[in-house]
Design an enzyme around this catalytic site. Structure first.
Site, PDB file in Angstrom:
ATOM      1  N   LYS A 120       0.839  -1.195   0.000  1.00  0.00           N
ATOM      2  CA  LYS A 120       0.000   0.000   0.000  1.00  0.00           C
ATOM      3  C   LYS A 120       0.879   1.252   0.000  1.00  0.00           C
ATOM      4  O   LYS A 120       1.847   1.361   0.763  1.00  0.00           O
ATOM      5  CB  LYS A 120      -0.911   0.014   1.228  1.00  0.00           C
ATOM      6  CG  LYS A 120      -1.987  -1.066   1.195  1.00  0.00           C
ATOM      7  CD  LYS A 120      -3.030  -0.783   0.135  1.00  0.00           C
ATOM      8  CE  LYS A 120      -4.167  -1.786   0.183  1.00  0.00           C
ATOM      9  NZ  LYS A 120      -5.220  -1.489  -0.810  1.00  0.00           N
ATOM     10  N   LYS A 228     -13.109  -7.868  -7.845  1.00  0.00           N
ATOM     11  CA  LYS A 228     -13.504  -8.304  -6.505  1.00  0.00           C
ATOM     12  C   LYS A 228     -14.951  -8.754  -6.575  1.00  0.00           C
ATOM     13  O   LYS A 228     -15.808  -8.062  -7.135  1.00  0.00           O
ATOM     14  CB  LYS A 228     -13.331  -7.168  -5.498  1.00  0.00           C
ATOM     15  CG  LYS A 228     -11.885  -6.688  -5.396  1.00  0.00           C
ATOM     16  CD  LYS A 228     -11.709  -5.547  -4.409  1.00  0.00           C
ATOM     17  CE  LYS A 228     -10.246  -5.124  -4.330  1.00  0.00           C
ATOM     18  NZ  LYS A 228     -10.025  -4.008  -3.391  1.00  0.00           N
TER      19      LYS A 228
END
Length: 340
Positions: A120, A228
């Site tokens: 991240k 997703k």
């Protein structure tokens, strides 16, 4: 590249009554090992149906219209089941949140053998120097691993081009959602190409949060897409999006328990091609899970199997009465949208 087809409508979903959902509903609150996108405790509503278990866990800030796709995915899992699989082992990446560089080794240790890592970056309140130090720490720990970075749309176009030019020195597999918009992704991709910076662009939010998830492919804004299950409305709908987009796909999670990860594994297991390790190893970021056999990586992959919550764990991590009421009220509202 062939022009993607316009999206087809998914097969109609047979929606159970609210009372049927309520009969198998469990709201849990699971502590995180490290803060992930600002989350230290992850709440989720689990649903038990005739085909198994589904997970309804849209983040609290999501509106009911967006959350309705997450409920459709949970109903598919618990009432319909999953398509046939073509593989039984799913390669997964480790995930390193926006932690200080000196905590990278601690995070990676929870994943066992690692062949790919998502790091991240662009966390609010942090600097590019912190991002570079974190990515360099991953590269030092894993000299041969594939490294991808995920900015969650946190940069603007000039900032993304600057950051990725710097980060490319460690050897990036791709950069996920460096900027918020599809137009911005296309511009970043073009500028990197013109500058000879060897970083592929992956679209995540520009697929799952768009009313038309194929627009990113038509705009030539990405080299690959991240899919997703829950935000797209289920495994079958996600399979349609991948087929119509005509781009390589990475299957990822939305910070789910093993119940939600099971749906992601079902998608990865049924895709005709799986060129990248999947972002489905995030159960390792939780202090605990809802099943005694968590869907975590073993030797860089997760074996395809069902996730059955344990009654004792459901009781131990049951959400407070007021949070349970909040989730059930949300479930009622979102269910009403699906039955209109």
């Amino acid at each position: 590249m062939p022009r993607p087809e316009p999206p087809r409508q998914p097969s109609p979903l047979l929606v159970p009554s609210f009372n049927e959902l309520l009969a198998g509903a469990h709201v849990v609150s699971l502590p995180m090992r490290v803060k992930f996108r600002g989350v230290t405790v992850r709440e989720s509503l689990l649903l038990q149906g005739p085909a198994g278990w589904g997970e309804f866990c849209p983040f609290p800030e999501y509106g009911d219209a967006e959350a309705s796709r997450w409920l459709a995915a949970a109903i598919e899992a618990a009432w319909q089941g999953f398509p046939a699989a073509v593989r039984t082992s799913i390669p997964v990446n480790a995930t390193v949140p926006a932690v200080p560089a000196d905590r990278v080794q601690e995070v990676l240790a929870r994943f066992g053998r690692v062949d790919a890592v998502k790091v991240k970056v662009a966390e609010r309140g942090q600097s590019l120097a912190e991002d570079i130090a974190r990515v360099q720490a991953v590269r030092s720990a894993l000299p041969h691993a594939a490294i991808r970075v995920d900015a969650n749309g946190g940069w603007d176009v000039p900032g993304a081009v600057k950051a990725l030019a710097r980060l490319a020195a460690v050897g990036l597999e791709y950069a996920e959602q460096p900027v918020p918009t599809i137009e911005g992704l296309a511009e970043v991709r073009a500028r990197l190409r013109d500058a000879g910076t060897p970083v592929l662009i992956a679209a995540d939010e520009s697929v799952r949060k768009e009313t038309d998830p194929l627009r990113v492919a038509r705009a030539g804004a990405a080299d690959l897409i991240v899919v997703k299950v829950a935000p797209l409305g289920g495994v079958r709908r996600a399979l349609e999006v991948v087929a119509q987009a005509g781009l390589p796909a990475v299957v990822s999670s939305a910070l789910d328990t093993s119940v939600g990860i099971r749906a992601g594994l079902a998608l990865a297991a049924s895709l005709p091609e799986l060129p990248y390790a999947c972002g489905l190893g995030t159960v390792s970021l939780f202090e605990s899970d809802v099943t005694l056999d968590p869907l975590t990586a073993d030797d860089g992959a997760i074996r395809l199997r069902d996730a059955v919550p344990d009654a004792g764990l459901l009781e131990r991590y049951a959400a407070s009465a007021d949070r349970r009421d909040w989730w059930l009220a949300r479930l009622r509202r979102v269910h009403a949208r699906l039955t209109l």
